[in-house]
Design an enzyme around this catalytic site. Structure first.
Site, PDB file in Angstrom:
ATOM      1  N   SER A 175       0.805  -1.225   0.000  1.00 32.70           N
ATOM      2  CA  SER A 175       0.000   0.000   0.000  1.00 32.70           C
ATOM      3  C   SER A 175       0.833   1.267   0.000  1.00 32.70           C
ATOM      4  CB  SER A 175      -0.946   0.008   1.185  1.00 32.70           C
ATOM      5  OG  SER A 175      -0.230   0.272   2.368  1.00 32.70           O
ATOM      6  N   HIS A 203      -5.204  -5.065   1.529  1.00 32.60           N
ATOM      7  CA  HIS A 203      -5.615  -3.950   0.659  1.00 32.60           C
ATOM      8  C   HIS A 203      -6.287  -4.410  -0.622  1.00 32.60           C
ATOM      9  CE1 HIS A 203      -4.077  -0.519   2.887  1.00 32.60           C
ATOM     10  NE2 HIS A 203      -3.097  -1.315   3.280  1.00 32.60           N
ATOM     11  N   LYS A 234     -10.727  -2.530   5.646  1.00 31.24           N
ATOM     12  CA  LYS A 234     -10.324  -1.600   4.582  1.00 31.24           C
ATOM     13  C   LYS A 234     -11.459  -1.454   3.565  1.00 31.24           C
ATOM     14  CE  LYS A 234      -5.732  -1.521   6.079  1.00 31.24           C
ATOM     15  NZ  LYS A 234      -4.621  -2.382   6.428  1.00 31.24           N
TER      16      LYS A 234
HETATM   17  C1  LIG Z   1      -4.079  -2.755   7.661  1.00 25.42           C
HETATM   18  C2  LIG Z   1      -3.279  -3.966   7.434  1.00 25.42           C
HETATM   19  C3  LIG Z   1      -3.300  -5.010   8.353  1.00 25.42           C
HETATM   20  C4  LIG Z   1      -4.015  -4.906   9.673  1.00 25.42           C
HETATM   21  O1  LIG Z   1      -5.398  -5.000   9.529  1.00 25.42           O
HETATM   22  P1  LIG Z   1      -6.337  -4.427  10.707  1.00 25.42           P
HETATM   23  O2  LIG Z   1      -7.632  -5.090  10.473  1.00 25.42           O
HETATM   24  O3  LIG Z   1      -6.365  -2.946  10.505  1.00 25.42           O
HETATM   25  O4  LIG Z   1      -5.699  -4.813  11.998  1.00 25.42           O
HETATM   26  C5  LIG Z   1      -2.598  -6.148   8.051  1.00 25.42           C
HETATM   27  N1  LIG Z   1      -1.892  -6.262   6.905  1.00 25.42           N
HETATM   28  C6  LIG Z   1      -1.829  -5.263   6.002  1.00 25.42           C
HETATM   29  C7  LIG Z   1      -1.045  -5.448   4.749  1.00 25.42           C
HETATM   30  C8  LIG Z   1      -2.524  -4.084   6.240  1.00 25.42           C
HETATM   31  O5  LIG Z   1      -2.453  -3.108   5.349  1.00 25.42           O
END
Ligand SMILES: *Cc1c(COP(=O)(O)O)cnc(C)c1O
Length: 386
Positions: A175, A203, A234
């Protein structure tokens, strides 16, 4: 004593501040009494405050309560969680899925369950912090390969003695770079060198690939990635993480993932909302199309203004390189002055000399919104980027 540490962060330009919103995380937000166009969230499809999702959360709370009441292994399990897990297994084309309280908890819980002291992890250098923390906590030996460099990974796989289990860990979408992992090559290497491929598609899930099924599905690799991790926080716009895996591995994770065993089940209100949001994400393809259209407009406008742009469609974010941290911060402040929220990304999140602005438009933004963003940016003389 804490004050000294805070002062030091301040001196090094690393002090960060929370910025409470007085509104939902929508296309425009109210922050500090001002209205800002929001290009900073991961709410790519605009589902975080969708009326049907909010209604599902309310119905879920009325029918099931707000808290799960205990760890799922005690009495915090319910039919609703199993229904969500069936939805997620179907989404990812796996036998089963297991839900955790967050993506972070899923990653840490799964990696520590799969690997221990005698095992080897092969990790992309730019993997998300939660994969890194899971890898560290597992106690397994780690080999770090250069970002997306499959020759380097193959060298490491070839030269690393294999007594225990071998796992390859990679984000599905990176990301901070707006690119997908080279999943076909990763699958191929994993199969040839007898390693277990673990892809964290935080993502990609909900927004990349057919029906938003994710990066693995975008590359047509159904059935070839044994461990698919993702989040519901997300593009899905809610909360919670999950692992999409075989039925046997799900059973094992229930015993071995400490972040599953020793943590309360996800709130039923959240589970109900996630099911509704997932269904919208899948059925309303126009949301993905609109988000991609906005990214395309930003890409063209930024390039016309002389910016070096990082974006590999269908990744849901776009980066514009600024070089120095100061110029990233300055541009971000300038955008904010014009009522647009675009975060500056600086070291240590990205390498020295490669600071950048990160744009995440959502399906709720319009073409006019993108014009407004672009109008607030100066043309650049093309500061060389590394
Ligand atoms: C945001 C994210 C996470 C964590 O997810 P949450 O549900 O916000 O704890 C894990 N891996 C990646 C690649 C992320 O971008």
């Amino acid at each position: 004593m804490w004050r000294d540490q805070l002062d030091e962060l301040e001196t090094r330009g690393l002090r960060r501040r929370l910025r409470p919103l007085s509104s939902p995380p929508a296309a425009a937000v109210i922050e500090g009494g001002r209205r800002l166009l929001n290009l900073a969230s991961n709410n790519y499809l605009g589902l975080a405050d969708h009326p049907a999702v909010v209604a599902a959360a309310c119905d879920g709370a009325r029918r099931w309560g707000v808290g799960a009441g205990a760890s799922r292994l005690v009495c915090g399990d319910n039919d609703l969680l199993h229904a969500l897990e069936a939805d997620l297994a179907e989404l990812k084309g796996t036998e089963a899925a297991l839900v955790f309280s967050s993506g972070y908890a899923a990653n840490v819980g799964v990696i520590t369950a799969l690997a221990g002291r005698d095992d080897h992890l092969f990790c992309d250098r730019l993997n998300h912090a939660s994969l890194i923390d899971g890898a560290r906590l597992s106690g397994a030996r780690r080999a770090i390969y250069r970002h997306r460099d499959m020759n380097h990974l193959e060298d490491l796989l070839r030269t690393t003695p294999s007594r225990g289990r071998r796992l390859i860990l990679s984000d599905g979408v990176f990301s901070m770079d707006g690119v997908l992992a080279p999943l076909p090559e990763l699958v191929d290497l994993a199969e040839r060198y007898h390693a277990l491929l673990v892809v964290d598609d935080a993502h990609g899930t909900g927004v990349v690939g057919p029906d938003g099924r994710g990066s693995v599905q975008h590359f047509g690799l159904d059935g070839r990635v044994p461990v698919q991790l993702a989040t519901l926080s997300k593009a899905v716009g809610v909360q919670g993480g999950f692992a999409a895996v075989s039925a046997d591995l799900r059973e094992l994770l229930i015993h071995r993932s400490r972040s599953f065993v020793f943590s309360t089940g996800l709130s039923p209100m959240v589970v109900a909302a996630a099911r509704a949001a997932l269904s919208l994400a899948r059925s309303e393809g126009w949301r993905r199309e609109r988000q991609q259209a906005r990214l395309g407009e930003l890409e063209r406008g930024l390039r016309a203004r002389g910016y070096d742009v990082l974006w590999q469609a269908p990744a849901p974010m776009l980066l514009a390189l600024t070089g120095s941290p100061a110029s990233a911060v300055q541009l971000s402040a300038r955008l904010e002055g014009a009522g647009v929220w675009v975060p500056a990304i600086r070291p240590p999140t990205v390498p020295e000399g490669a600071s950048r602005l990160r744009f995440t438009p959502t399906a709720e933004h319009t073409g006019d919104d993108m014009e407004r963003v672009l109008a607030a940016l100066p043309t650049t003389t093309g500061e060389p980027s590394p």
